[in-house]
Design an enzyme around this catalytic site. Structure first.
Site, PDB file in Angstrom:
ATOM      1  N   SER A 158      -0.390   3.798  -0.411  1.00 51.68           N
ATOM      2  CA  SER A 158      -1.191   2.660   0.040  1.00 51.68           C
ATOM      3  C   SER A 158      -1.302   1.618  -1.065  1.00 51.68           C
ATOM      4  CB  SER A 158      -2.567   3.166   0.439  1.00 51.68           C
ATOM      5  OG  SER A 158      -3.341   2.082   0.862  1.00 51.68           O
ATOM      6  N   GLY A 159      -0.980   0.393  -0.751  1.00 50.82           N
ATOM      7  CA  GLY A 159      -1.082  -0.694  -1.733  1.00 50.82           C
ATOM      8  C   GLY A 159       0.186  -0.896  -2.537  1.00 50.82           C
ATOM      9  N   THR A 191       3.724  -3.663   3.454  1.00 51.56           N
ATOM     10  CA  THR A 191       3.520  -4.720   4.441  1.00 51.56           C
ATOM     11  C   THR A 191       4.086  -6.043   3.945  1.00 51.56           C
ATOM     12  OG1 THR A 191       1.580  -3.566   5.209  1.00 51.56           O
ATOM     13  CG2 THR A 191       1.770  -5.872   5.830  1.00 51.56           C
ATOM     14  N   ASN A 217      -6.325  -0.640  -1.384  1.00 54.07           N
ATOM     15  CA  ASN A 217      -5.592  -1.863  -1.058  1.00 54.07           C
ATOM     16  C   ASN A 217      -6.523  -2.781  -0.278  1.00 54.07           C
ATOM     17  OD1 ASN A 217      -3.885  -3.833  -0.166  1.00 54.07           O
ATOM     18  ND2 ASN A 217      -2.548  -2.477   1.008  1.00 54.07           N
ATOM     19  N   SER A 261      -5.214  -3.187   3.545  1.00 55.51           N
ATOM     20  CA  SER A 261      -4.518  -1.934   3.856  1.00 55.51           C
ATOM     21  C   SER A 261      -4.255  -1.821   5.362  1.00 55.51           C
ATOM     22  CB  SER A 261      -5.370  -0.767   3.391  1.00 55.51           C
ATOM     23  OG  SER A 261      -4.706   0.430   3.662  1.00 55.51           O
ATOM     24  N   SER A 262      -3.017  -1.456   5.697  1.00 55.13           N
ATOM     25  CA  SER A 262      -2.696  -1.260   7.117  1.00 55.13           C
ATOM     26  C   SER A 262      -3.374   0.020   7.568  1.00 55.13           C
ATOM     27  CB  SER A 262      -1.192  -1.122   7.296  1.00 55.13           C
ATOM     28  OG  SER A 262      -0.523  -2.123   6.585  1.00 55.13           O
ATOM     29  N   GLY A 287       0.634   4.161   4.005  1.00 51.36           N
ATOM     30  CA  GLY A 287       1.166   4.982   2.914  1.00 51.36           C
ATOM     31  C   GLY A 287       0.332   6.234   2.697  1.00 51.36           C
ATOM     32  N   GLU A 299      -2.174   8.696   1.308  1.00 50.13           N
ATOM     33  CA  GLU A 299      -3.429   8.326   0.660  1.00 50.13           C
ATOM     34  C   GLU A 299      -4.346   9.526   0.450  1.00 50.13           C
ATOM     35  OE1 GLU A 299      -4.845   5.181   3.168  1.00 50.13           O
ATOM     36  OE2 GLU A 299      -5.729   6.555   4.621  1.00 50.13           O
TER      37      GLU A 299
HETATM   38  N1  LIG Z   1       6.220  -8.680  -3.550  1.00 55.30           N
HETATM   39  C1  LIG Z   1       4.936  -8.942  -3.813  1.00 55.30           C
HETATM   40  N2  LIG Z   1       4.604 -10.046  -4.496  1.00 55.30           N
HETATM   41  C2  LIG Z   1       3.312 -10.318  -4.766  1.00 55.30           C
HETATM   42  N3  LIG Z   1       2.297  -9.532  -4.420  1.00 55.30           N
HETATM   43  C3  LIG Z   1       2.547  -8.397  -3.750  1.00 55.30           C
HETATM   44  C4  LIG Z   1       3.884  -8.055  -3.402  1.00 55.30           C
HETATM   45  N4  LIG Z   1       3.847  -6.897  -2.736  1.00 55.30           N
HETATM   46  C5  LIG Z   1       2.543  -6.538  -2.652  1.00 55.30           C
HETATM   47  N5  LIG Z   1       1.762  -7.442  -3.259  1.00 55.30           N
HETATM   48  C6  LIG Z   1       0.288  -7.395  -3.390  1.00 55.30           C
HETATM   49  O1  LIG Z   1      -0.123  -6.081  -3.138  1.00 55.30           O
HETATM   50  C7  LIG Z   1      -1.054  -6.037  -2.060  1.00 55.30           C
HETATM   51  C8  LIG Z   1      -0.846  -4.798  -1.228  1.00 55.30           C
HETATM   52  O2  LIG Z   1       0.386  -4.830  -0.610  1.00 55.30           O
HETATM   53  P1  LIG Z   1       0.599  -4.272   0.862  1.00 55.30           P
HETATM   54  O3  LIG Z   1      -0.517  -4.646   1.734  1.00 55.30           O
HETATM   55  O4  LIG Z   1       1.952  -4.678   1.249  1.00 55.30           O
HETATM   56  O5  LIG Z   1       0.557  -2.723   0.635  1.00 55.30           O
HETATM   57  P2  LIG Z   1       0.949  -1.579   1.631  1.00 55.30           P
HETATM   58  O6  LIG Z   1       2.006  -0.788   0.990  1.00 55.30           O
HETATM   59  O7  LIG Z   1       1.261  -2.147   2.954  1.00 55.30           O
HETATM   60  O8  LIG Z   1      -0.340  -0.704   1.684  1.00 55.30           O
HETATM   61  P3  LIG Z   1      -0.983   0.112   2.917  1.00 55.30           P
HETATM   62  O9  LIG Z   1      -0.258   1.365   3.030  1.00 55.30           O
HETATM   63  O10 LIG Z   1      -2.373   0.282   2.487  1.00 55.30           O
HETATM   64  O11 LIG Z   1      -0.857  -0.769   4.090  1.00 55.30           O
HETATM   65  C9  LIG Z   1      -0.816  -7.292  -1.297  1.00 55.30           C
HETATM   66  O12 LIG Z   1      -1.993  -7.712  -0.650  1.00 55.30           O
HETATM   67  C10 LIG Z   1      -0.398  -8.270  -2.387  1.00 55.30           C
HETATM   68  O13 LIG Z   1      -1.531  -8.801  -2.995  1.00 55.30           O
HETATM   69 MG   LIG Z   2       0.435  -2.145   4.730  1.00 56.13          MG
END
Ligand SMILES: Nc1ncnc2c1ncn2[C@@H]1O[C@H](COP(=O)(O)OP(=O)(O)OP(=O)(O)O)[C@@H](O)[C@H]1O
Ligand SMILES: [Mg+2]
Length: 1003
Positions: free
Chosen positions: A89-90, A94, A141, A144-145, A383, A385
């Site tokens: 997660s994070g 996404t 996060n 977080s999704s 992800g 968690e």
């Molecule tokens: N390529 C990137 N460039 C800049 N910031 C990023 C990038 N990827 C992720 N982030 C930062 O990290 C944060 C978390 O990313 P994201 O929401 O994609 O995580 P996730 O893997 O989908 O987590 P979850 O499993 O909780 O959904 C985003 O809100 C953003 O601030």
């Molecule tokens: Mg996500």
């Protein structure tokens, strides 16, 4: 030792790369992405252009390169592909999925087809809407999704997106009721409260402050993102509303959605109190704040009484189809309220997904006509968690990650090693941890955790979570990945009768069984379903089709949440396995969501559980790239003289070998049965570089050849055109000449000599030719006519031609048909009595004046300026004009040198009036007469002879044709005209002072 060094080197390297903002790395074709937690200049149109249409190794590692590879495989080989994004997660899954969408949107639909643009809009905007309803701030996060998302994008044969479908997986709906400290409810609630205008809030009976509502109180002080400003909920509210509009939600639907969210918030604030038995409420239960019930009823468009009744009691069917209402206790009522809030939110979320799917569905596609659609799937799921307290949702989420890891192992590690074996490459197997056994622990039929849980749910009687835990303990006592306090009494990190632990591939997670059975059963009293189904709001009603059932209807027990989730996971994995997978492994660099910090221990842990080390090892021991021989040759054959443009060796394999030897790279490869395995990327880079050097030369060569071909085609066409033109022209000329020949065959026939023949219209080129021919023909014809004239007639003919020219068609009759005798005074017929006298006179004149020929002679009647009329004779020789006196042996009365004669005038009639004009002399007015036959027409003859003579001498002669001839006689000006008179015996003149008239016998 060497491997240790190598590992250190890579770690340092990865740290370095991260510091320089190079967040992407490859392990083979697997992309490793480290979350930078800051905006990096890696994305956007320029970056997209850099990767579009390139090979994976041509550019530095990037997400775009992987998507491009997936897109190319889909487009070139019609393969369905998928991009699987995993990580805790994070870690940035996404975000990655959004970049993927952007890339696909940017490189497709160059022709700007409207339908494709619409689909792309929906694809891009759907993320924003789904995030509002399905994402929430967690401690791991801030966005977080809280649901799993797998999105299929359908492409037509041109590679343009024509539709899509979203599968959503298990929403963490318990979040609606309660959140951990530091976490928030779903974004949608805060967006509604902070983003709506005052009027809208009033309409929903809401206050702007989230702390007022039980469901949003916990997260009220928190905003959405780390980097975002405080107003981000407000801005997002606008963005989501706009996105819904663009996607195609109607304004009524958006309003319904807002009302449903508001209703959930109000529902959360409803509290129950016990009352006296005989109070107004039955069953001794009442709602603390009645106004809330009214709000809920209003917002859900249901009757208020019914809402209240449903909150306080439930209907049960007793044995004999009889319905009784059973009042709730406070605990039961609160439980039912919560279940309702959760269910309403879940249905709302699912309805939104379905609505988007309905809009994105590929329209009007006929596989027979359009060919089969190809698909790129993008998986962005929650992800792995671990929280301080982990419940049923975490169990499901982690099981899902376990399944995906299993798929990764199978596809990447196992398949890779199997491929070496298949290709006959000498290979030492690399050991890797296979998590199949953990997956088994969860999903095995009968004994697996989910099966035991289902069993517990279906058993009648008060089965508690505790009993469920005991059953687990009995079944999995010896399982290496399962433990509980019961099985390890010394482990104080777990609590007796509450916790069990699974050693996941990514780490140990302790789950609390509390609420497992309840969440798995996921039941909601039928009364609520019926209530909402009977809402007058069509959107809300559509979310509750099962509310239609009659209460007495006996239905099959619905599938439990766990089983539904397991089935959906099995289907998902099957679906992914059927496609060509591309992996993106996301890594979270630190737990604090800060930019630029690479927490080594934390990353090492992720790298190890994601199986990346094994992945690297397999790759290291193995090969960076493999390609079938023909494909390898196709790409690099220009770099070697033996293989360019085509090799003459026995097989492609030998050709590849020759090519590598020329580059000195043979030591870094292995030859499989059908593929070449290249050990290090350096080799590929070397080959790529020498290819890149040669490409411009080849391009020039191809351009040259192609331009030459084009020019030759053009030249050939031109030549053909000229040949055709030439032949056509020749044909036209020939046809024309044949036609001429045919028409003019009869031209030699006298007497007409082709006078009436019609000349055909010549082709344009022959016009001058035809004009010349025409002239030649006329001349020829004239010669033919002239040739037949005897020389003695020539004088006469010349005179006639001259007369015709001089009279210009102005005189009707000029005696052309007659034979012209000219010297009528010498003729015995014309002058029977005095011709010999005339002959003597003529002889004397010839001697005296020395003339050559007589041009004309005739008797005339004349009138002079004294109005005297006399008979005279006129003699015209080539020297003089004589007026003779016939009564006196043709004595000369006047001789005018012929040079002085300037012209003559005649009338247009048949009369024989002639006026001769001579310089220095009076005009001589005469009428020819006494001819044989009488009144013979001889004026033309006189004109013709004189004109021909003057022509011969090159002198002008003015011939005037007029019916009223002006006379000039010693200064007197007069006119003379002709008056035809039938009774007139002989021509004669009538004179008065100003005019003379010739009286002409007109019978
Ligand atoms: N390529 C990137 N460039 C800049 N910031 C990023 C990038 N990827 C992720 N982030 C930062 O990290 C944060 C978390 O990313 P994201 O929401 O994609 O995580 P996730 O893997 O989908 O987590 P979850 O499993 O909780 O959904 C985003 O809100 C953003 O601030
Ligand atoms: Mg996500």
């Amino acid at each position: 030792m060497p491997s240790l060094l190598a590992r250190r080197a890579t770690e340092e390297d990865s740290g370095c790369r991260f510091e320089k903002g190079r967040i992407y790395t490859y392990i083979g074709e697997v992309l490793v992405s480290v979350n930078p937690y800051q905006e990096l200049p890696l994305y956007g149109p320029e970056a997209i252009a850099k990767y579009q249409g390139r090979e994976l190794y041509e550019r530095p590692p990037h997400l775009y390169a992987v998507v491009n590879a997936a897109y190319k495989a889909m487009k070139r080989r019609s393969r369905d592909t998928c991009v699987v994004i995993s990580g805790e997660s994070g870690a940035g899954k996404t975000e990655a999925s959004k970049h993927i969408m952007q890339y696909i949107a940017a490189v497709t639909n160059p022709s700007q087809r409207a339908e494709v643009e619409r689909v792309k809009d929906v694809l891009l905007k759907s993320t924003c809407v789904l995030e509002a309803f399905g994402n929430a701030r967690t401690n791991r996060n801030h966005n977080s999704s809280r649901f799993g998302k797998y999105m299929d994008i359908n492409f037509d044969f041109k590679g343009d997106p024509v539709g899509g479908h979203i599968h959503s997986y298990l929403l963490e709906k318990s979040r609606v009721l309660k959140q951990h400290v530091g976490e928030r409810n779903f974004h949608a609630f805060y967006q509604l409260l902070r983003g709506s205008d005052d009027q809208a809030l009033q309409g929903l009976h809401l206050e702007r402050n989230p702390a007022v509502y039980n469901f949003t109180r916990q997260g009220a002080g928190l905003n959405m993102g780390v980097h975002n400003a405080l107003d981000s909920d407000e801005k997002n509210h606008q963005a989501v509303t706009e996105a819904m509009r663009v996607i195609g939600f109607s304004p009524e639907e958006v309003e319904s959605i807002h009302r449903i969210l508001a209703a959930i918030l109000h529902l959360g604030n409803i509290e129950f109190v016990e009352t006296e038995e005989d109070g107004p409420q039955k069953g001794g239960l009442a709602v603390a704040e009645e106004a809330l019930v009214g709000y809920v009823a209003e917002l859900t468009a249901t009757p208020r009484d019914l809402v209240l009744r449903t909150l306080l009691a439930r209907t049960v069917a007793s044995g004999g189809r009889e319905l009784i209402e059973k009042g709730h206790t406070v605990a039961e009522a609160s439980y039912a309220r919560d279940a309702c809030a959760k269910a309403v939110y879940q249905r709302l979320f699912e309805w939104v997904v379905d609505r988007i799917n309905g809009i994105m569905e590929p329209r009007g596609r006929d596989p027979r006509r359009d060919g089969k659609d190809t698909v790129i799937g993008v998986l962005d799921i929650y992800g792995f968690e671990v929280f301080p307290v982990n419940s049923f949702e975490q169990f499901c989420i982690n099981y899902c990650n376990e399944k995906l890891q299993q798929l990764f192992i199978q596809l990447i590690l196992k398949q890779e090693q199997e491929e070496y074996e298949r290709e006959g490459i000498a290979w030492q197997s690399v050991e890797y941890f296979n998590n199949a056994t953990i997956v088994e622990l969860v999903e095995r039929p009968h004994r697996g955790i989910l099966a035991v849980l289902d069993e517990a749910c279906s058993t009648a009687g008060p089965i508690t979570d505790r009993i469920f835990l005991q059953t687990l303990d009995t079944h999995h006592r010896h399982h290496p990945h399962y433990s509980s306090r019961q099985l390890c009494p010394t482990d104080k990190t777990m609590e007796f009768g509450r916790d069990f632990r699974i050693k996941h591939y990514a780490g140990d997670v302790t789950y609390s069984v509390e609420g497992f059975i309840d969440k798995n059963r996921d039941s909601l009293f039928q009364d609520f379903k019926r209530l909402l189904y009977n809402s007058t709001d069509p959107t809300l009603r559509a979310m509750w089709p099962d509310g239609q059932q009659d209460i007495t209807e006996v239905t099959k027990r619905p599938l439990t949440a766990g089983t539904l989730f397991k089935n959906s996971m099995v289907a998902l994995v099957e679906n992914l396995a059927s496609k060509e997978p591309f992996y993106v492994r996301c890594i979270k660099p630190n737990e604090d969501k800060v930019a630029g910090r690479f927490d080594e221990a934390h990353c090492r842990h992720q790298v190890s559980y994601l199986g990346l080390l094994e992945n690297v090892r397999v790759r290291r021991a193995g090969f960076a790239s493999r390609q079938p021989y023909p494909r390898f040759l196709l790409r690099y054959k220009m770099t070697c003289e033996y293989t360019w443009p085509n090799h003459l060796l026995g097989s492609d394999r030998e050709a590849v070998s020759a090519l590598l030897e020329q580059h000195g790279l043979q030591g870094d490869v292995a030859f499989g049965h059908s593929k070449l395995f290249v050990r290090s990327p350096r080799t590929l880079v070397t080959l790529e570089q020498s290819r890149a050097r040669l490409i411009p030369v080849i391009v020039l060569l191809l351009q040259k050849a192609w331009r030459g071909t084009l020019a030759r085609w053009r030249c050939r066409r031109l030549r053909a055109i000229y040949t055709i033109m030439r032949w056509f022209r020749r044909h036209k000329v020939r046809a024309h000449l044949t036609d001429l020949q045919r028409r003019f065959q009869a031209a030699r026939q006298p007497p007409l000599y082709g006078r009436d023949l019609v000349w055909p219209r010549p082709p344009a080129v022959l016009q001058p030719f035809q004009d010349t021919c025409h002239a030649l023909f006329s001349r020829w014809r004239a010669r033919q006519l002239v040739k037949n004239i005897p020389p003695s007639d020539m004088t006469q003919i010349k005179a006639k031609v001259a007369a015709m020219g001089a009279l210009q068609g102005l005189r009707q009759d000029w005696g052309c048909q007659r034979a012209w005798a000219r010297d009528y005074l010498s003729s015995g017929t014309d002058n029977p009595t005095a011709s010999h006298l005339f002959a003597e006179q003529l002889k004397a004149l010839r001697e005296k004046d020395g003339f050559g020929t007589v041009l004309f002679s005739s008797h005339v009647r004349k009138v002079n300026r004294f109005r005297k009329r006399r008979d005279r004779a006129l003699l015209l020789t080539d020297r003089h004009l004589y007026k003779l006196e016939p009564g006196r042996q043709y004595r000369v009365m006047r001789a005018v040198p012929l040079d002085a004669v300037t012209g003559l005038s005649v009338t247009s009639g048949r009369d024989q009036l002639v006026v001769l004009h001579a310089r220095g002399y009076d005009d001589l007015v005469v009428c020819l007469h006494r001819s044989q036959p009488p009144l013979d027409n001889r004026v033309g003859e006189l004109v013709g002879m004189l004109a021909a003579h003057c022509q011969g001498e090159g002198r002008a002669l003015e011939v005037r044709v007029s019916d009223c001839i002006p006379l000039s006689q010693r200064g007197a000006r007069r006119l003379i005209s002709v008056e035809p008179r039938p009774e007139q015996p002989e021509p004669d003149f009538r004179c008065n002072r100003s005019a003379f008239t010739l009286l002409w016998p007109s019978h």
